[in-house]
Design an enzyme around this catalytic site. Sequence first.
Site, PDB file in Angstrom:
ATOM      1  CB  CYS A  37      -0.944  -0.007   1.194  1.00  0.00           C
ATOM      2  SG  CYS A  37      -0.076  -0.192   2.750  1.00  0.00           S
ATOM      3  CB  CYS A 107      -1.226  -2.395   9.471  1.00  0.00           C
ATOM      4  SG  CYS A 107      -2.079  -1.661   8.078  1.00  0.00           S
TER       5      CYS A 107
END
Lengths: 128, 608, 176
Positions: A37, A107
Amino acid sequence: MAYSDKVIDHYKDPRNVGSLDKNEKNTGTGLVGAPECGDVMKLQIQVNPDNNQIVDAKFKTFGCGSAIASSSLATEWVKGKSIDEAMSIKNTEIVEELSLPPVKIHCSVLAEDAIKAAISDYKKRSEG
Amino acid sequence: MERIIGIDLGTTNSLGATVYEEGPEVIEASGESTITPSVLSLTDKGWLVGEEALNDSISNPDKTIFSVKRLMGRSLKDLENIINELPYKIIEGQRQLIKIKIGEKEYTPQELSAEILKKIKMNAESVLGETIKKAVITVPAYFDDAQRQATRDAARFAGMEVARIINEPTAAAIAYGLDEKKDGYIAVYDLGGGTFDISILKLSGKIFKVIATHGNTQLGGDDFDSLVANEIKKLIQKTHPKLKLNDPESKQILKKTAESIKKELSSSTETSYSMKLPHTELTFDGNFKLEEFENLIDPMIEQTLESCSYVLREANLAADKINDVVLVGGSTIIPKVRKRIESFFQKPPHVAIDPYKVVAMGAGIQGHLLAGGRRDFLLLDVIPLALGIETLGGTFSKIITGNTTIPAEESETFTTNVDNQTSIEVNIYQGERELIKHCRALGQFKLRGIPPMKSGYPLVQVQFRVDANGILTVTANEKRSGEKAEIEVIPFHGLTQFEIENIIEASYENAVDDFNQRQLIEFCQTAERIFRGIEQTWEVAENTLSKDDRDEILKQVESVRQSMQGHDAQVLKTELDVLGNLTRPLADNAMGKTILTELKDNENMIRK
Amino acid sequence: MISDDIDHFELMGLPQSFEIDSEKLEDLYQNLSLEMHPDFYGTSTKEKKILSEKSSVMLNAAYSTLREPVSRARYLMSILTRGVSLKKDDLPEDFLQEMFSLQESLDEMLESCDQSALCKMNEDLLKRSNLIQSNFASLFKKLETSPENTETLQQLQKHLNTERYLRRLLDRINSK
């Protein structure tokens, strides 16, 4: 689904945002990124060389809310731990604590990598 | 082929259109204005809609409703900025739903909008002589799901099924594109009464595709009126400092004065006005200069051009790459608006089709296609804003990105947080921002029936599907066990199924009335045909029937005529039946058979 | 019925290659849409309606993925790297540090609303992104003759990773 306020706080009001002087002795900096991302995360630790205990931690993350919360939680967790203990923090623990959905698991991986990178940077600098 | 009409359900005006043999045209009742002002007023006798309501608005300001469209699918919070300007009371109902309080009664925006749709429907039915059951209704491109859903509900209350909701600019492009049939990029600048949007479409071969769209649901010609009204108000208060001018009647008069000033200034450089000040014996006279007006509205035009720049960036196009600029909406008549558009796009905009009619005509053409009447073009639509879910901490996770061509489908995997958890709640949002508080909540769904497992172990795949109508449906299955999870969508906004049914039931009496009205129209048409038949066979009647019999027929024709002036379809039917029996002997000859056929048709229709 | 796991190239009837004839893609998309779009089946049977809806979904997905060079490259990579182990987060040296600094400068520009600096950064980033994309064609071409070439795949992976970080910055500039 009920989440503890403490957890939600990492999203709304992340802790330990900022930076340590990276040239100062006894610090370690980890800079990692997520190619999925384009998130970038910097995590820094300050270590007491006498007992290898992490006394302070700061982070700065350019990314989504989950990446910020993961790094906030990571800095909270490493503070007060020895570097060996901090090395053993697993991304799955972060996933569980923050209830990250599958799509946001990377993440937590980022946060784990950042801790490891910061510690190895510290080790390299203190040895050298 | 079952007809599907097009309806432009506007903030200030509404109208219907359809495709006749000669081509698309607005549905025009003889002698009446084609355009119905989107205004309602509640009187002792029931609702007045359109022109009649507008005429009633000054004397009945408390019960006159303007701009219902701005309230569709909105919450009180959405309306913060405009709520003080509205001359009627708005209250908050359940689930952030707003209601409009008129006298002692409360109405949802959907119910009020339905009254306008009913008027359009009835008008179409009487002009076309057939029952209308389906329509293509247009909405601003920037309407979100809640607003579109509210529009669908309104149509349902009006007794119509929505064959498709299409965007106003798209409709306009269809109306123009089919005329010109030129490949290239089309920019549709739509500045209506209450909303603004700009869309870039690409016409390639036979396909229209929305490339990008942007806009503002709270900006339009009404705001120009408000600005002018405010100026006048300030001027009046300079002379008469004690006047508050905050009551509904004053607001209404200020609004009307402002509107007429705006209209005048479309063709002159200065205009004078004179307004009676309510609750006083005073009259206020003033002048308004074009320059003053243009300076007032310029910041708002600037805002619209910022949207244009944004949308061009989004489409990856420079302004001079746009081949055609199409104008929609009454506010595009303002010369200053046209001037600024022309300099922005570096070419004069198209004005061949009346900007008031172009949207309805495009909707009528799309209706014709959906009804199976043609295959010579295709409209590819996109979802205007991303669809996604709430993830922890109030962040918004997009699942289907904005500007995706529909139909589209995406899936996302979820899991559980607690051991043996058998259900998951997911909140669905729509928007482009990172936090859900900046997006619109569409609903919540619960996945039930997940087999008990350790937390984080189940893999629940949730599918978001947006069909060609832009309607979102959500389905889910747990991948490890292969079990299908049940989903229950609870809308945050709009009406629940239960509420919809209640409203339909409550309006049942009205529905009977509507039915009566329709039958009345149809029987009147039958009667007219029978009269013509009698006239044509009268010569035969004079030779075959006694004078008494003929007098009786003439008497009965008079009775039928009288019932046609009345309001009861059943009475008219009885009178028609009597006439049918009296004219039966005429059926022996060829001309008479025509009458008999008419009557038989009539009977069949009644039995239906 | 079209199978669910048919790949985007196959669906469009195009060879599995980075270089595509965009005009042909456009034509195929248009013709297929005119065949199968649900708008033309409003009065058909339920089965036909479902079929048209489903095929249109697949067609839209294939078209939108293949049209843009970057998404096409990513998609093609996902096919070519099946069963190949690559260094997934490969980046040029010091690249992350540079991205971090750019993000920090962007913070400042956004805070001070420095339009000219934002424009310049936007331009620079676009240039870099285009430069990266210009490599795709030749690298994928190389793979066509030697599909097992891990080195080339790794190079592509690196370029795609870089592009993602640049894109992230560009998105941030343009969302304001």
